[in-house]
Each structure stands twice: as structure tokens, then as C-alpha cells.
Motif scaffolding. Structure first.
Motif, PDB file in Angstrom:
ATOM      1  N   PHE A   1       3.065   4.952   6.551  1.00  0.00           N
ATOM      2  CA  PHE A   1       2.305   5.560   7.650  1.00  0.00           C
ATOM      3  C   PHE A   1       0.981   6.137   7.158  1.00  0.00           C
ATOM      4  CE2 PHE A   1       6.329   5.817  10.182  1.00  0.00           C
ATOM      5  CZ  PHE A   1       5.838   5.193  11.325  1.00  0.00           C
ATOM      6  N   ILE A   2       1.010   6.771   5.981  1.00  0.00           N
ATOM      7  CA  ILE A   2      -0.227   7.320   5.415  1.00  0.00           C
ATOM      8  C   ILE A   2      -1.211   6.187   5.124  1.00  0.00           C
ATOM      9  CG2 ILE A   2      -1.228   8.533   3.433  1.00  0.00           C
ATOM     10  CD1 ILE A   2       1.476  10.046   3.229  1.00  0.00           C
ATOM     11  N   PHE A   3      -0.702   5.100   4.554  1.00  0.00           N
ATOM     12  CA  PHE A   3      -1.536   3.938   4.279  1.00  0.00           C
ATOM     13  C   PHE A   3      -2.111   3.370   5.574  1.00  0.00           C
ATOM     14  CE2 PHE A   3      -1.976  -0.687   3.769  1.00  0.00           C
ATOM     15  CZ  PHE A   3      -2.821  -0.745   2.677  1.00  0.00           C
TER      16      PHE A   3
ATOM     17  N   ILE B   1       1.679   6.846  -6.879  1.00  0.00           N
ATOM     18  CA  ILE B   1       0.702   7.889  -7.215  1.00  0.00           C
ATOM     19  C   ILE B   1       1.353   9.265  -7.099  1.00  0.00           C
ATOM     20  CG2 ILE B   1      -1.428   9.008  -6.456  1.00  0.00           C
ATOM     21  CD1 ILE B   1      -2.456   6.244  -5.621  1.00  0.00           C
ATOM     22  N   HIS B   2       2.089   9.477  -6.014  1.00  0.00           N
ATOM     23  CA  HIS B   2       2.761  10.753  -5.787  1.00  0.00           C
ATOM     24  C   HIS B   2       3.748  11.060  -6.907  1.00  0.00           C
ATOM     25  CE1 HIS B   2       6.009  13.264  -3.886  1.00  0.00           C
ATOM     26  NE2 HIS B   2       4.943  13.963  -3.515  1.00  0.00           N
ATOM     27  N   GLU B   3       4.506  10.057  -7.322  1.00  0.00           N
ATOM     28  CA  GLU B   3       5.508  10.256  -8.370  1.00  0.00           C
ATOM     29  C   GLU B   3       4.862  10.537  -9.722  1.00  0.00           C
ATOM     30  OE1 GLU B   3       7.686   6.648  -8.115  1.00  0.00           O
ATOM     31  OE2 GLU B   3       8.914   7.298  -6.397  1.00  0.00           O
ATOM     32  N   LEU B   4       3.737   9.887 -10.008  1.00  0.00           N
ATOM     33  CA  LEU B   4       3.073  10.084 -11.299  1.00  0.00           C
ATOM     34  C   LEU B   4       2.387  11.445 -11.396  1.00  0.00           C
ATOM     35  CD1 LEU B   4       1.449   6.555 -11.831  1.00  0.00           C
ATOM     36  CD2 LEU B   4       3.292   7.562 -13.187  1.00  0.00           C
ATOM     37  N   LEU B   5       1.846  11.931 -10.292  1.00  0.00           N
ATOM     38  CA  LEU B   5       1.067  13.165 -10.316  1.00  0.00           C
ATOM     39  C   LEU B   5       1.888  14.412  -9.997  1.00  0.00           C
ATOM     40  CD1 LEU B   5      -2.255  12.033  -8.587  1.00  0.00           C
ATOM     41  CD2 LEU B   5      -1.750  12.195 -11.029  1.00  0.00           C
ATOM     42  N   CYS B   6       3.053  14.227  -9.426  1.00  0.00           N
ATOM     43  CA  CYS B   6       3.853  15.391  -9.017  1.00  0.00           C
ATOM     44  C   CYS B   6       5.317  15.159  -9.366  1.00  0.00           C
ATOM     45  CB  CYS B   6       3.669  15.635  -7.517  1.00  0.00           C
ATOM     46  SG  CYS B   6       4.295  17.220  -6.950  1.00  0.00           S
ATOM     47  N   HIS B   7       5.671  15.413 -10.615  1.00  0.00           N
ATOM     48  CA  HIS B   7       7.034  15.135 -11.094  1.00  0.00           C
ATOM     49  C   HIS B   7       8.073  16.037 -10.442  1.00  0.00           C
ATOM     50  CE1 HIS B   7       5.528  12.416 -14.188  1.00  0.00           C
ATOM     51  NE2 HIS B   7       4.608  13.326 -14.491  1.00  0.00           N
TER      52      HIS B   7
ATOM     53  N   GLY C   1       0.822  -1.212   0.000  1.00  0.00           N
ATOM     54  CA  GLY C   1       0.000   0.000   0.000  1.00  0.00           C
ATOM     55  C   GLY C   1       0.850   1.253   0.000  1.00  0.00           C
ATOM     56  N   GLY C   2       1.915   1.259   0.798  1.00  0.00           N
ATOM     57  CA  GLY C   2       2.826   2.402   0.829  1.00  0.00           C
ATOM     58  C   GLY C   2       3.489   2.634  -0.517  1.00  0.00           C
ATOM     59  N   LYS C   3       3.919   1.557  -1.174  1.00  0.00           N
ATOM     60  CA  LYS C   3       4.539   1.674  -2.492  1.00  0.00           C
ATOM     61  C   LYS C   3       3.553   2.225  -3.522  1.00  0.00           C
ATOM     62  CE  LYS C   3       8.122  -1.918  -2.207  1.00  0.00           C
ATOM     63  NZ  LYS C   3       8.582  -3.218  -2.762  1.00  0.00           N
TER      64      LYS C   3
ATOM     65  N   CYS D   1       7.881  17.426  -7.421  1.00  0.00           N
ATOM     66  CA  CYS D   1       7.831  17.438  -5.956  1.00  0.00           C
ATOM     67  C   CYS D   1       9.081  16.811  -5.350  1.00  0.00           C
ATOM     68  CB  CYS D   1       6.599  16.686  -5.459  1.00  0.00           C
ATOM     69  SG  CYS D   1       5.039  17.484  -5.890  1.00  0.00           S
ATOM     70  N   LYS D   2       9.369  17.214  -4.140  1.00  0.00           N
ATOM     71  CA  LYS D   2      10.496  16.638  -3.417  1.00  0.00           C
ATOM     72  C   LYS D   2      10.187  15.178  -3.085  1.00  0.00           C
ATOM     73  CE  LYS D   2      13.279  17.260   0.775  1.00  0.00           C
ATOM     74  NZ  LYS D   2      13.454  18.056   2.019  1.00  0.00           N
ATOM     75  N   PRO D   3      11.136  14.275  -3.334  1.00  0.00           N
ATOM     76  CA  PRO D   3      10.895  12.858  -3.030  1.00  0.00           C
ATOM     77  C   PRO D   3      10.574  12.631  -1.552  1.00  0.00           C
ATOM     78  CG  PRO D   3      12.861  13.122  -4.373  1.00  0.00           C
ATOM     79  CD  PRO D   3      12.464  14.511  -3.935  1.00  0.00           C
ATOM     80  N   ILE D   4       9.645  11.732  -1.301  1.00  0.00           N
ATOM     81  CA  ILE D   4       9.261  11.390   0.070  1.00  0.00           C
ATOM     82  C   ILE D   4       9.598   9.921   0.314  1.00  0.00           C
ATOM     83  CG2 ILE D   4       7.349  11.232   1.719  1.00  0.00           C
ATOM     84  CD1 ILE D   4       5.917  13.402   0.131  1.00  0.00           C
TER      85      ILE D   4
END
Length: 265
Positions: free
Chosen positions: A74-76, A56-62, A49-51, A64-67
Motif C-alpha cells: 500500500f505504501i508503494f 529497507i524497514h528490516e535493515l534500518l530498524c532491527h 516494490g512492497g518487498k 521495530c515491530k514487524p509490519i
């Protein structure tokens, strides 16, 4: 075997184990194996789930700072802090249905998108491991993948315990129909993903094929979002709370459930 003894229902796997092997040996035969499957599935789904959220973050926010993956796990987990407080299997029917629909959806998206993409450039179908040790480990990993695909088998008795049963209409009939349907759905979810995913990406395919896909972006994002709702921990909660109440003499309160389940998640 759920109702193999007249007038008695084995509502938990360990109860059937105790009937077969004795009070003490039955617990040691069944409970460790069931916990390994349950806890292992929970850990795998937390990481998966975390992956998926990270993807999703990587696809929608090129830009953005890597998290770190840890934070996405934790979000999941925050979703499951809520879901975990459903009291029992009976209260999970809607969540279970949603999870089944989502599993079918993201699996279908995974193999369909792979098929449309076509064979990956310089695809390699040779085994990943080059040494005997690596190939042996990959062999056991593959067996683990197959077992994980059918992880639901370890709560069959607990699920059947939620079904009504009378002398005229035993729960075995509808349960057997449900099991056949469930494994049919598992088969149509996983076999196309395995075949088409390997055909498309070869030995470079990710353990979660949704991480190998990039386009169409909206569809890949949707598929990764579908991974979020899954429930596997209910038998673990049942074991923990039963142990704390019966063996440790805690009172079966809402506070006990709240603390126990949150700590586990």
C-alpha cells in the motif's frame, strides 16, 4: 510495421492487429495478450516494490515491530497514485529516464554486492524442484522471468507514436536505434544479476536478489529504494479510458480519469 501503410501510423498495437486480422478478430488477438503482460507486470512490480520497502524497514530498524507485506505494498502504491495521473507517454519522459537510471543502478548494486560477498556457505546449484511436476513448473517460471525482463516490448508501437515522423525522416530510424539501446541496457542489467547472483547464492537466491543481500546496509537500502519508481500501466489506462468513452459513452473528464486510474492502482 508502425508505418507500413502509406499515410497511416499504427499508434496502438490493437490498430495493427485489426489491420492484419480484421476489425473484431484483431482486437481479440492483440488486446488480451497485451493486457496480460501489462497487468501482470503491474502486479509483479507492486509486490516487488512492497518487498523492497519491507527489506529497507528490516535493515534500518532491527527492533521495530514487524509490519505485514500488505501494508508496504500500500505504501508503494501511494507513490503510484500520484505517478499514474500523468496524462500520456509524452509526459512520462522524465519518469521513464529516472526509472531507467534506477534500474541500471539497482541491478549494478545487486551483482556487484553479490560478487564482493563471495560464494554463499553450503551453496547448492542443483535444481530447486525434485519431482517432474516441480521441475516443469520451474521451467515455465523461468520462461516467464525472461518474458518479464523484456516486458517493454508490448508498448513499442505506443512509444513510437510519440515520435515525429515525416516522409524524409521516418520514425523507424531513430526508433530502431532506441530499441537497440534499450535492449542493450536490459541485457547489461539482467545478465550479470542472473549469472553472479546464482554463482553467489545458488538455488537459495530470492526471486528479488536484493532480498538476499544484507551488507553493506546503506548500499542495499539504496538499491531497494531505487525499485520504487516504475511506470507500466499507461497502456491499460489508455484502453480503459477509450472503452469508457467510446463504448460506455462517458464524457472524457478529469474526474473520469481520476476515478479510473485510482481504482486500477
Amino acid at each position: 510495421m508502425h508505418e507500413m501503410v502509406p499515410g497511416k501510423r499504427f499508434d496502438r498495437y490493437h490498430e495493427l492487429g485489426q489491420h492484419a486480422f480484421g476489425e473484431k478478430l484483431g482486437l481479440w488477438v492483440v488486446v488480451p495478450q497485451q493486457l496480460v503482460v501489462d497487468v501482470g507486470s503491474d502486479i509483479v512490480y507492486m509486490v516487488t516494490g512492497g518487498k523492497s520497502l519491507k527489506k529497507i524497514h528490516e535493515l534500518l530498524c532491527h527492533d521495530c515491530k514487524p509490519i505485514k507485506l500488505t501494508f508496504f505494498i500500500f505504501i508503494f502504491a501511494s507513490v503510484h497514485f500520484v505517478i499514474s495521473h500523468l496524462p500520456n507517454f509524452n509526459s512520462m519522459s522524465v519518469i521513464s529516464l529516472a526509472a531507467a537510471v534506477m534500474s541500471l543502478s539497482y541491478s549494478t548494486i545487486a551483482w556487484a554486492a553479490s560478487l564482493v560477498k563471495g560464494v554463499h556457505e553450503n551453496v547448492d546449484y542443483s535444481p530447486r524442484g525434485t519431482t517432474p511436476g516441480a521441475r516443469t513448473m520451474n521451467f515455465f517460471t523461468a520462461l516467464g522471468d525472461v518474458a518479464f525482463a523484456f516486458a517493454g516490448h508490448n508498448v513499442v508501437l505506443e512509444i513510437q507514436a510519440t515520435m515525429p515522423s515525416t516522409a524524409e525522416r521516418r520514425s523507424k530510424g531513430p526508433m530502431w536505434k532506441g530499441v537497440k539501446l534499450a535492449y542493450f541496457v536490459v541485457a547489461i542489467c539482467y545478465f550479470p544479476v542472473a549469472w553472479i547472483g546464482y554463482y553467489t547464492f545458488g538455488n537459495s537466491v530470492e526471486d528479488n536478489i536484493l532480498l538476499s543481500l544484507e551488507k553493506p546496509v546503506w548500499l542495499v537500502v539504496l538499491a531497494n529504494a531505487f525499485v520504487v519508481v516504475h511506470v507500466f500501466a499507461m497502456p491499460v489506462f489508455d484502453m480503459l479510458e477509450t472503452f469508457l468513452v467510446k463504448q460506455m459513452n462517458f464524457k472524457p473528464t478529469t474526474i473520469l480519469r481520476f476515478i479510473t486510474r485510482n481504482v486500477y492502482v
